[in-house]
Design an enzyme around this catalytic site. Structure first.
Site, PDB file in Angstrom:
ATOM      1  N   ASP A 160       4.546 -10.880  10.254  1.00 48.83           N
ATOM      2  CA  ASP A 160       5.502 -11.494   9.325  1.00 48.83           C
ATOM      3  C   ASP A 160       6.721 -12.010  10.105  1.00 48.83           C
ATOM      4  O   ASP A 160       7.234 -13.097   9.829  1.00 48.83           O
ATOM      5  CB  ASP A 160       5.935 -10.462   8.278  1.00 48.83           C
ATOM      6  CG  ASP A 160       4.733  -9.762   7.676  1.00 48.83           C
ATOM      7  OD1 ASP A 160       3.932 -10.437   7.033  1.00 48.83           O
ATOM      8  OD2 ASP A 160       4.576  -8.544   7.898  1.00 48.83           O
ATOM      9  N   HIS A 188       4.761  -4.733   4.221  1.00 49.93           N
ATOM     10  CA  HIS A 188       3.907  -5.853   4.633  1.00 49.93           C
ATOM     11  C   HIS A 188       3.103  -6.277   3.410  1.00 49.93           C
ATOM     12  O   HIS A 188       1.949  -5.886   3.235  1.00 49.93           O
ATOM     13  CB  HIS A 188       2.975  -5.455   5.783  1.00 49.93           C
ATOM     14  CG  HIS A 188       1.965  -6.533   6.065  1.00 49.93           C
ATOM     15  ND1 HIS A 188       2.303  -7.765   6.571  1.00 49.93           N
ATOM     16  CD2 HIS A 188       0.627  -6.575   5.867  1.00 49.93           C
ATOM     17  CE1 HIS A 188       1.221  -8.518   6.678  1.00 49.93           C
ATOM     18  NE2 HIS A 188       0.183  -7.814   6.249  1.00 49.93           N
TER      19      HIS A 188
HETATM   20  N1  LIG Z   1      -0.581  -5.801   9.015  1.00 44.51           N
HETATM   21  C1  LIG Z   1      -0.965  -7.061   9.148  1.00 44.51           C
HETATM   22  O1  LIG Z   1      -0.139  -7.955   9.423  1.00 44.51           O
HETATM   23  C2  LIG Z   1      -2.409  -7.477   8.962  1.00 44.51           C
HETATM   24  C3  LIG Z   1      -2.787  -8.793   9.228  1.00 44.51           C
HETATM   25  C4  LIG Z   1      -4.127  -9.164   9.095  1.00 44.51           C
HETATM   26  C5  LIG Z   1      -5.054  -8.238   8.652  1.00 44.51           C
HETATM   27  N2  LIG Z   1      -4.651  -6.978   8.365  1.00 44.51           N
HETATM   28  C6  LIG Z   1      -5.613  -5.958   7.939  1.00 44.51           C
HETATM   29  O2  LIG Z   1      -6.349  -5.484   9.073  1.00 44.51           O
HETATM   30  C7  LIG Z   1      -7.563  -4.881   8.615  1.00 44.51           C
HETATM   31  C8  LIG Z   1      -8.749  -5.323   9.458  1.00 44.51           C
HETATM   32  O3  LIG Z   1      -8.979  -6.697   9.295  1.00 44.51           O
HETATM   33  P1  LIG Z   1     -10.272  -7.415   9.913  1.00 44.51           P
HETATM   34  O4  LIG Z   1     -10.151  -8.831   9.541  1.00 44.51           O
HETATM   35  O5  LIG Z   1     -10.475  -7.038  11.326  1.00 44.51           O
HETATM   36  O6  LIG Z   1     -11.417  -6.755   9.025  1.00 44.51           O
HETATM   37  P2  LIG Z   1     -12.992  -6.714   9.324  1.00 44.51           P
HETATM   38  O7  LIG Z   1     -13.662  -6.369   8.030  1.00 44.51           O
HETATM   39  O8  LIG Z   1     -13.429  -7.907  10.081  1.00 44.51           O
HETATM   40  O9  LIG Z   1     -13.121  -5.473  10.289  1.00 44.51           O
HETATM   41  C9  LIG Z   1     -12.837  -4.182   9.883  1.00 44.51           C
HETATM   42  C10 LIG Z   1     -13.687  -3.279  10.739  1.00 44.51           C
HETATM   43  O10 LIG Z   1     -13.289  -1.943  10.461  1.00 44.51           O
HETATM   44  C11 LIG Z   1     -14.454  -1.156  10.471  1.00 44.51           C
HETATM   45  N3  LIG Z   1     -14.167   0.080   9.767  1.00 44.51           N
HETATM   46  C12 LIG Z   1     -14.147   0.304   8.429  1.00 44.51           C
HETATM   47  N4  LIG Z   1     -13.877   1.589   8.175  1.00 44.51           N
HETATM   48  C13 LIG Z   1     -13.704   2.191   9.375  1.00 44.51           C
HETATM   49  C14 LIG Z   1     -13.402   3.514   9.765  1.00 44.51           C
HETATM   50  N5  LIG Z   1     -13.255   4.497   8.854  1.00 44.51           N
HETATM   51  N6  LIG Z   1     -13.297   3.783  11.078  1.00 44.51           N
HETATM   52  C15 LIG Z   1     -13.474   2.821  11.999  1.00 44.51           C
HETATM   53  N7  LIG Z   1     -13.767   1.543  11.687  1.00 44.51           N
HETATM   54  C16 LIG Z   1     -13.866   1.236  10.383  1.00 44.51           C
HETATM   55  C17 LIG Z   1     -15.507  -2.027   9.827  1.00 44.51           C
HETATM   56  O11 LIG Z   1     -16.827  -1.590  10.167  1.00 44.51           O
HETATM   57  C18 LIG Z   1     -15.171  -3.375  10.442  1.00 44.51           C
HETATM   58  O12 LIG Z   1     -15.888  -3.597  11.658  1.00 44.51           O
HETATM   59  C19 LIG Z   1      -7.654  -5.253   7.138  1.00 44.51           C
HETATM   60  O13 LIG Z   1      -7.169  -4.152   6.383  1.00 44.51           O
HETATM   61  C20 LIG Z   1      -6.683  -6.411   6.998  1.00 44.51           C
HETATM   62  O14 LIG Z   1      -6.210  -6.558   5.673  1.00 44.51           O
HETATM   63  C21 LIG Z   1      -3.359  -6.577   8.531  1.00 44.51           C
HETATM   64  O1  LIG Z   2      -2.696  -9.563   3.045  1.00 41.80           O
HETATM   65  C1  LIG Z   2      -3.712  -9.501   3.768  1.00 41.80           C
HETATM   66  O2  LIG Z   2      -4.684  -8.769   3.555  1.00 41.80           O
HETATM   67  C2  LIG Z   2      -3.746 -10.374   4.966  1.00 41.80           C
HETATM   68  C3  LIG Z   2      -2.892  -9.896   6.087  1.00 41.80           C
HETATM   69  O3  LIG Z   2      -2.190  -8.730   5.831  1.00 41.80           O
HETATM   70  C4  LIG Z   2      -1.968 -10.986   6.531  1.00 41.80           C
HETATM   71  O4  LIG Z   2      -0.747 -10.841   6.385  1.00 41.80           O
HETATM   72  O5  LIG Z   2      -2.475 -12.001   7.059  1.00 41.80           O
END
Ligand SMILES: NC(=O)c1ccc[n+]([C@@H]2O[C@H](COP(=O)([O-])OP(=O)(O)OC[C@H]3O[C@@H](n4cnc5c(N)ncnc54)[C@H](O)[C@@H]3O)[C@@H](O)[C@H]2O)c1
Ligand SMILES: O=C(O)C[C@H](O)C(=O)O
Length: 329
Positions: A160, A188
């Site tokens: 962000d 977030h």
């Molecule tokens: N904070 C931020 O700014 C931000 C930004 C983008 C995404 N995210 C979040 O990050 C997370 C991951 O996103 P992504 O696109 O890589 O998702 P994704 O679905 O591509 O990958 C998630 C992975 O986590 C694994 N997983 C699920 N449960 C698990 C566990 N208990 N232990 C270990 N691994 C586990 C799944 O098998 C998968 O491979 C999501 O929650 C998404 O919303 C946060």
């Molecule tokens: O809100 C979401 O799940 C997406 C992610 O946290 C983002 O900010 O790109």
């Protein structure tokens, strides 16, 4: 002098953020160009094969700093001796789904991982939670790790922060490197508050330079706060490379320090500063030095900012109450 490798655990290693993250950790962007790393990849059983494929590719890069890779579905093994833990694995939000809906689905992941960190990690463990809802997932993990100092559990609002810098640079025509002291407050989520009242653009106060409260309220804040949803809408999947980049930035800044005359934003357990209830994991302006962070104190908060910080903090307290009711903290 040969340095002892740092153990870096990444959960959700086979996911899309994991794929964008691991190569940068292994090439030295997380901790520095002279710090060797051991990678520990935690996945659920269905994710192990894909994680093995990624590990093969990591091998094929012949990264000089990468000293070892272990892949497991056992959290106790994954966090054994961990110095840095990036908790990425979670269920990503999909189209039309609100982040609040994710609380119970993800709580079940972060409580056992917090306990595994408590029981197995190195004494200097630093934890960054990326998986959403990141702030409250960090709270769940922290509550399950009573032997680890609470301040070691942080949540990612650096994406962000970076988004806000980029939008402000575009508005003012400045280079991103000219923008300092921007702050993300709160959660977030769409309630987050990107604050430019203390930010500087090439040394000038950003809010005075922009001098356009309508742009601030109706364009800048919603664009930054809803950027995650806009990317999901456009890509059909949540942000991945930019999220991985922000995770690298967050840990790199935590370990290596903020530049003089600047600060960053991190989701951290509140100490009550700026009226944010103690204990909730909320984003603040922080400086970092010698692997520790401190909240920037003494900023004047005007009425415009106060209302927005309070709204995001209210959402965080509601998330905390919800996970408390679910017995997750
Ligand atoms: N904070 C931020 O700014 C931000 C930004 C983008 C995404 N995210 C979040 O990050 C997370 C991951 O996103 P992504 O696109 O890589 O998702 P994704 O679905 O591509 O990958 C998630 C992975 O986590 C694994 N997983 C699920 N449960 C698990 C566990 N208990 N232990 C270990 N691994 C586990 C799944 O098998 C998968 O491979 C999501 O929650 C998404 O919303 C946060
Ligand atoms: O809100 C979401 O799940 C997406 C992610 O946290 C983002 O900010 O790109």
């Amino acid at each position: 002098m040969t340095r002892t490798p740092v153990n870096v655990t990444v959960t959700g290693a086979a996911g899309q953020i994991g794929y964008a993250l691991l190569f940068r950790i292994a090439s030295g962007h997380l901790l520095g160009p002279d710090v060797p790393v051991n990678l520990r990849l935690l996945e659920i059983p269905q994710g192990l094969k894909a994680a093995e494929g990624t590990a093969m590719e990591l091998d094929d890069c012949a990264f000089p700093l990468l000293r070892g890779i272990e892949i497991t579905d056992d959290a106790n093994k994954a966090f054994d001796g961990a110095n840095v833990a990036l908790l990425v694995g979670a269920r990503p939000r999909t189209k039309g789904m609100e982040r609040g809906d994710l609380l119970s689905a993800n709580g079940g992941i972060f409580k056992p991982q917090g306990k595994a960190i408590n029981d197995n990690a190195a004494d200097d463990i630093k934890v960054l939670v990326v998986g959403n809802p990141a702030n409250t997932n960090a709270l769940i993990a922290q509550a399950a790790a009573p032997d680890v100092p609470a301040e070691r559990f942080t949540a990612m609002t650096r994406l962000d922060h970076n988004r806000a810098i980029s939008q402000l640079a575009a508005k003012t025509g400045a280079a991103v490197s000219d923008i300092k002291k921007l702050t993300i407050w709160g959660n977030h989520s769409a309630t987050q508050y990107p604050d430019i009242f203390h930010a500087e653009v090439a040394g000038k106060n950003a809010a005075e330079l922009v001098n356009d409260e309508a742009w601030l309220a109706d364009t800048f804040i919603p664009t930054v706060a809803k950027r995650g949803a806009a990317i999901i809408e456009a890509r059909g999947a949540s942000s991945a490379a930019s999220a991985a980049n922000a995770a690298i930035d967050h840990v790199h800044t935590w370990v290596n320090g903020t530049a003089a005359g600047d600060w960053t934003s991190m989701g951290i357990p509140s100490d009550g500063s700026y009226g944010v209830p103690e204990g909730i994991i909320s984003s603040f302006p922080v400086t970092t030095k010698d692997g520790k962070y401190e909240i920037v104190q003494g900023l004047e908060i005007n009425d415009f900012s106060r209302a927005r910080i309070d709204a995001s903090v209210k959402e965080l307290t509601e998330e905390r109450d919800a996970v408390r009711e679910l017995g997750l903290i």
